[in-house]
Motif scaffolding. Structure first.
Motif, PDB file in Angstrom:
ATOM      1  N   ILE A   1       1.413   1.096  -9.426  1.00  0.00           N
ATOM      2  CA  ILE A   1       1.416   1.899  -8.191  1.00  0.00           C
ATOM      3  C   ILE A   1       0.173   2.787  -8.093  1.00  0.00           C
ATOM      4  O   ILE A   1      -0.243   3.196  -7.014  1.00  0.00           O
ATOM      5  CB  ILE A   1       2.724   2.708  -8.059  1.00  0.00           C
TER       6      ILE A   1
ATOM      7  N   ALA B   1       6.026  -2.982  -0.309  1.00  0.00           N
ATOM      8  CA  ALA B   1       5.836  -1.685   0.343  1.00  0.00           C
ATOM      9  C   ALA B   1       7.168  -1.014   0.600  1.00  0.00           C
ATOM     10  O   ALA B   1       8.171  -1.678   0.855  1.00  0.00           O
ATOM     11  CB  ALA B   1       5.117  -1.892   1.664  1.00  0.00           C
ATOM     12  N   SER B   2       7.151   0.298   0.504  1.00  0.00           N
ATOM     13  CA  SER B   2       8.349   1.066   0.884  1.00  0.00           C
ATOM     14  C   SER B   2       8.343   1.304   2.382  1.00  0.00           C
ATOM     15  O   SER B   2       9.393   1.416   2.996  1.00  0.00           O
ATOM     16  CB  SER B   2       8.361   2.405   0.154  1.00  0.00           C
ATOM     17  N   ALA B   3       7.151   1.439   2.947  1.00  0.00           N
ATOM     18  CA  ALA B   3       7.049   1.683   4.399  1.00  0.00           C
ATOM     19  C   ALA B   3       5.847   0.929   4.932  1.00  0.00           C
ATOM     20  O   ALA B   3       4.737   1.447   4.974  1.00  0.00           O
ATOM     21  CB  ALA B   3       6.898   3.173   4.656  1.00  0.00           C
TER      22      ALA B   3
ATOM     23  N   SER C   1       3.546   2.152   7.687  1.00  0.00           N
ATOM     24  CA  SER C   1       2.540   3.197   7.410  1.00  0.00           C
ATOM     25  C   SER C   1       1.188   2.570   7.108  1.00  0.00           C
ATOM     26  O   SER C   1       0.136   3.178   7.322  1.00  0.00           O
ATOM     27  CB  SER C   1       2.986   4.097   6.263  1.00  0.00           C
TER      28      SER C   1
ATOM     29  N   GLN D   1       1.026   7.022  -1.536  1.00  0.00           N
ATOM     30  CA  GLN D   1       2.179   7.831  -1.120  1.00  0.00           C
ATOM     31  C   GLN D   1       2.928   7.231   0.062  1.00  0.00           C
ATOM     32  O   GLN D   1       4.149   7.128   0.033  1.00  0.00           O
ATOM     33  CB  GLN D   1       1.712   9.240  -0.755  1.00  0.00           C
ATOM     34  N   TYR D   2       2.171   6.817   1.086  1.00  0.00           N
ATOM     35  CA  TYR D   2       2.850   6.432   2.335  1.00  0.00           C
ATOM     36  C   TYR D   2       3.315   4.977   2.329  1.00  0.00           C
ATOM     37  O   TYR D   2       4.443   4.688   2.717  1.00  0.00           O
ATOM     38  CB  TYR D   2       1.943   6.666   3.547  1.00  0.00           C
ATOM     39  N   THR D   3       2.449   4.079   1.893  1.00  0.00           N
ATOM     40  CA  THR D   3       2.809   2.658   1.996  1.00  0.00           C
ATOM     41  C   THR D   3       3.690   2.207   0.831  1.00  0.00           C
ATOM     42  O   THR D   3       4.696   1.537   1.034  1.00  0.00           O
ATOM     43  CB  THR D   3       1.533   1.794   2.050  1.00  0.00           C
ATOM     44  N   PHE D   4       3.280   2.604  -0.383  1.00  0.00           N
ATOM     45  CA  PHE D   4       4.010   2.056  -1.531  1.00  0.00           C
ATOM     46  C   PHE D   4       5.123   2.982  -2.044  1.00  0.00           C
ATOM     47  O   PHE D   4       6.059   2.537  -2.675  1.00  0.00           O
ATOM     48  CB  PHE D   4       3.023   1.711  -2.653  1.00  0.00           C
ATOM     49  N   ASN D   5       5.011   4.310  -1.808  1.00  0.00           N
ATOM     50  CA  ASN D   5       6.095   5.220  -2.225  1.00  0.00           C
ATOM     51  C   ASN D   5       7.025   5.597  -1.083  1.00  0.00           C
ATOM     52  O   ASN D   5       8.074   6.170  -1.304  1.00  0.00           O
ATOM     53  CB  ASN D   5       5.508   6.508  -2.822  1.00  0.00           C
ATOM     54  N   GLY D   6       6.579   5.339   0.131  1.00  0.00           N
ATOM     55  CA  GLY D   6       7.425   5.625   1.290  1.00  0.00           C
ATOM     56  C   GLY D   6       7.525   7.089   1.664  1.00  0.00           C
ATOM     57  O   GLY D   6       8.456   7.495   2.369  1.00  0.00           O
TER      58      GLY D   6
END
Lengths: 258, 317
Positions: free
Chosen positions: A53, A126-128, A131, A214-219
């Motif tokens: 990550i 991806a979490s999100a 993003s 933070q945004y794409t992979f951690n959501g």
């Protein structure tokens, strides 16, 4: 043909030029994929932190960085081969040529980084994912900024190829080392003095990498302040690079060469 | 109004290195003007200033009434330039390069492909159409360079040594295309150090030397302006070569007489038409038989030599 259309035609031409250099694409892609699919996994086993990550978003930004810097190589070739004189004879103002190269550099790097992102999403879902789309315009600005730096290097190196590649490596080493592309900021703080840590934190490469992590992979929810920082620092690069290249082109108009 | 006009135009690359010195120069509309001069005479600098690629150090230059320094983008919309060295995108094919140029110069989309195909065929680039620019030969790259102007068909076309590195067949095709462009109404400026090219294309010739205009006129007038410009080659059957040589040198209008071997003479005369009858009379009185007479006119090389005291090609290698 309006001037904007000439700028877009020049940009499209340079954009296609990036993808015509197939050997370069192959090398770049193989390096990035080996980092992503081999190095990251090996390091993940060695390190205590989740290196995937940390590193996979970093590789996407590295790809963006390398592809943006290729703008400098294309400009250097245009200077060496005299193509720049041809471009200066076209019905467009001098700053239109500069804008065209920055747009092309930004677009080529964005397409390349997006393809890496697609591969990364297979390795590290991806979490999100939306993003990622939100980040694309900011990555484009960042790529234009980096293309601006590359343009400056090409202009400074003039027709001396060895200088250009030396400058490019120095900038690459400095910008990547003083960033959070390879390691998180918490790790870097343990080894670097506070002043350099500030530089690392303000580096647009760090900002973009953090945003992806933070945004794409951690959501995590998107913070506008981080996006604004990417925009501001990248714009600064683009403006400085753009003006340096514009200066070089104006010098060509006066002296006939650099 | 002139199509092109320069007043007191000067270009300096450094404090001492003048490329152009106070040049006053005009081209009429729809005229083919040829700039003739050796390498380093300022031809390319003048072309690049008119094409707005270079800025003049001082003085004034106008293209179609537009100042090249004040309105460079407007001027660029009116002109097309073929550079001395071919300028092409290395990884593009000839048709891609021409298509890009046609697009940027506003050639209507529906005309582009036909125009490009015809040009590639006419300039014998059709077989090289699938090669990348970087793999073209020098002659092919040069033909592609001039093809850019032919696809654009601008009001003001500039050619810098358009046929250098091109074979004779290719030269003739390029010359024909240039003249066709003129027929369509374009004003044309060609820089060359090839005499034959200048003679074939020029309505007027401007001789440049060391950044200055030496003379400007039609080819015919330039040749006629040279005293001793006509050359008469003679073969005379006589036992006394020395006497005949002396007698010939005393004829009115003789500038220089030389014996070019045995009974052959080469006479540089002011006007062959009036000199030849006098020469036949002198030979008759001296019992010398004229075997052959050949009258030739001076070349632009001779014109250049006459006005500058230097040979056109002495520093072109």
């Amino acid at each position: 043909m309006s001037e904007i259309r000439v700028v877009l035609a020049l940009a499209r031409n340079d954009f296609s030029y990036f993808f015509r250099t197939k050997w370069l694409m192959a090398i770049l892609l193989s390096l990035n994929l080996s980092d992503m699919l081999v190095v990251a996994f090996v390091y993940n086993g060695i390190m205590k932190i989740d290196y995937l990550i940390i590193f996979i978003p970093g590789i996407i930004i590295m790809g963006l960085f390398a592809a943006s810097l290729d703008t400098g190589r294309r400009i250097w070739l245009a200077l060496r081969e005299g193509v720049i004189q041809y471009e200066l004879s076209l019905p467009v103002q001098t700053h239109g040529v500069v804008v065209a190269y920055l747009l092309a550099g930004g677009a080529a790097a964005l397409v390349y980084a997006s393809s890496l992102m697609v591969i990364a999403l297979i390795v590290l879902p991806a979490s999100a994912i939306w993003s990622a789309f939100m980040l694309l315009p900011f990555l484009f600005i960042l790529a234009m900024g980096l293309a601006g730096i590359a343009a400056t290097l090409a202009a400074i190196a003039s027709t001396h190829g060895e200088f250009f590649f030396a400058f490019q490596n120095i900038v690459q080493m400095a910008l990547l080392t003083l960033s959070t592309v390879y390691y998180p900021l918490e790790e870097i703080q343990k080894f670097l003095p506070p002043l350099l840590v500030t530089v690392v934190a303000a580096n647009p490469l760090s900002l973009a990498t953090e945003a992806l992590r933070q945004y794409t992979f951690n959501g995590a929810p998107i913070e506008l302040s981080l996006l604004a920082n990417i925009f501001l620092t990248s714009s600064l690069f683009a403006i400085v690079g753009g003006f340096a290249y514009l200066g070089a082109l104006r010098q060509i108009r006066v002296k006939g060469k650099l | 109004m002139y199509a092109v006009e320069t007043n007191d135009l000067t270009k300096r690359y450094s404090k001492k290195a003048y490329a152009l010195k106070n040049l006053d120069f005009t081209i009429d509309e729809n005229e083919v003007m040829v700039l003739l001069g050796p390498n380093g005479s300022g031809k390319t600098t003048l072309l690049l200033i008119l094409a707005t690629v270079l800025k003049p150090t001082s003085g004034h230059a106008e293209v179609m009434g537009l100042d090249v320094s004040a309105h460079p983008t407007h001027v660029r919309r009116l002109l097309g330039i073929s550079f001395q060295e071919a300028r092409g995108f290395w990884r593009h094919k000839p048709a891609d390069i021409l298509r890009f140029h046609a697009n940027v110069c506003g050639v209507p989309k529906e005309k582009r492909d036909t125009l490009i195909d015809n040009l590639l065929k006419d300039l014998e680039l059709w077989d090289a159409r699938n090669k990348l620019f970087m793999h073209l030969s020098g002659g092919q790259a040069k033909r592609l360079e001039v093809a850019k102007v032919f696809v654009h068909r601008p009001k003001f076309a500039i050619f810098d040594e358009p046929t250098s590195q091109v074979d004779l067949r290719g030269k003739r095709k390029i010359w024909a295309q240039i003249l066709r462009l003129r027929e369509e109404g374009s004003t044309i400026l060609v820089a060359t150090n090839e005499v034959r090219e200048a003679e074939f294309l020029a309505d007027r010739v401007t001789v440049l030397d060391e950044g200055k205009k030496v003379v400007c006129d039609s080819v015919r007038h330039l040749k006629d302006s040279i005293t001793g410009g006509d050359v008469v080659e003679l073969e005379i059957d006589t036992p006394d070569v020395q006497t005949i040589e002396q007698v010939l040198s005393r004829i009115e209008g003789t500038v220089k007489i030389s014996n070019s071997g045995e009974n052959r003479f080469k006479a540089h005369v002011s006007m062959a038409e009036s000199w030849v009858p006098k020469m036949t009379d002198v030979c008759y009185r001296n019992k010398a038989n004229i075997v052959s007479i050949r009258v030739t006119e001076p070349s632009l090389d001779d014109v250049f030599l006459h006005f500058t005291g230097r040979a056109l090609r002495e520093d072109t290698g």
